[in-house]
Design a protein around this motif. Structure first.
Motif: not given
Lengths: 115, 114
Positions: B5-10, B18-24
């Motif tokens: 799951a990647q909870p954020e579309d954008q 700093p940046l973070t792109v989430k993944c569970t």
């Protein structure tokens, strides 16, 4: 750096027509894959291929799909009778091994539009 | 069954921040985890992967990702974002069973604001 290449970049076809999507994997790779990505949706696994035969396929990969390695370099995906819902970006990938941890390298994709 | 799951579309980040792109993820057993990036009109490019060992994995273009087993997460990070990092990012997971296939998330569009 070696790359996976795909042709054509775009393909427009009429419903019911056959299309062949072509891929040239990285030259020393042994495992080949096709994926598709319907616009705005996930990348979905279609099929994997090793030693001139299909090793795995998903439920999407039904009888209208086939894959072939006709020579030492090309790897093709054929859709026998295209449907509107086949419109998607199709990605080819290759890997040296298939241990699960091996990185798959992807081509730029072919955008297929079925009218 | 495996899932990711990647909870954020954008995700929007100002350049230099700093940046973070989430993944569970969800797999039975231990996972293999991957991040790929897709630039416009290009294929998926491999960024990094976690197989075993150190939880912090460093990859291409200054990206890194941290494997957190208890939270079943593998968030992608970069200390200082560049405008050129703007792209679509895909997380992927594969279980270690022989029949497991790689599963991709739906992607997160990262937009770095100048």
């Amino acid at each position: 750096e070696p790359e996976v290449t795909q042709t054509p970049s775009h393909q427009v076809t009429q419903m019911g027509q056959e299309v062949i999507l072509r891929c040239v994997p990285i030259s020393n790779h042994l495992y080949f894959y096709w994926y598709r990505q319907i616009l705005g949706q996930k990348v979905e696994f279609l099929v994997s291929f090793y030693n001139n035969e299909i090793s795995e396929k998903s439920e999407i990969f039904d009888d209208q799909f086939s894959v072939e390695r006709p020579d030492g370099s090309n790897f093709t995906l054929k859709i026998r009778s295209t449907k509107l819902e086949d419109s998607a970006m199709y990605f080819c990938a290759s890997s040296a091994l298939s241990t699960g941890q091996e990185t798959q390298y992807f081509g730029p994709g072919t955008r297929l539009l079925v009218l | 069954a495996q899932s990711v799951a990647q909870p954020e579309d954008q995700v929007n980040v100002a350049e230099g921040n700093p940046l973070t792109v989430k993944c569970t993820y969800s797999v039975s057993g231990n996972p293999y985890l991957f991040w790929y990036v897709q630039y416009p009109n290009r294929g998926l490019q491999f960024l990094l992967k976690y197989i075993t060992g150190d939880n912090l994995v460093k990859g291409s273009y200054g990206f890194e990702a941290e494997f957190n087993k208890s939270q079943t997460s593998f968030h992608l990070k970069k200390p200082s974002a560049l405008v050129s990092d703007s792209a679509l990012y895909f997380c992927a997971v594969r279980g270690q069973n022989r029949d497991d296939k790689i599963i991709f998330g739906k992607g997160t569009r990262l937009h770095i604001l100048p």
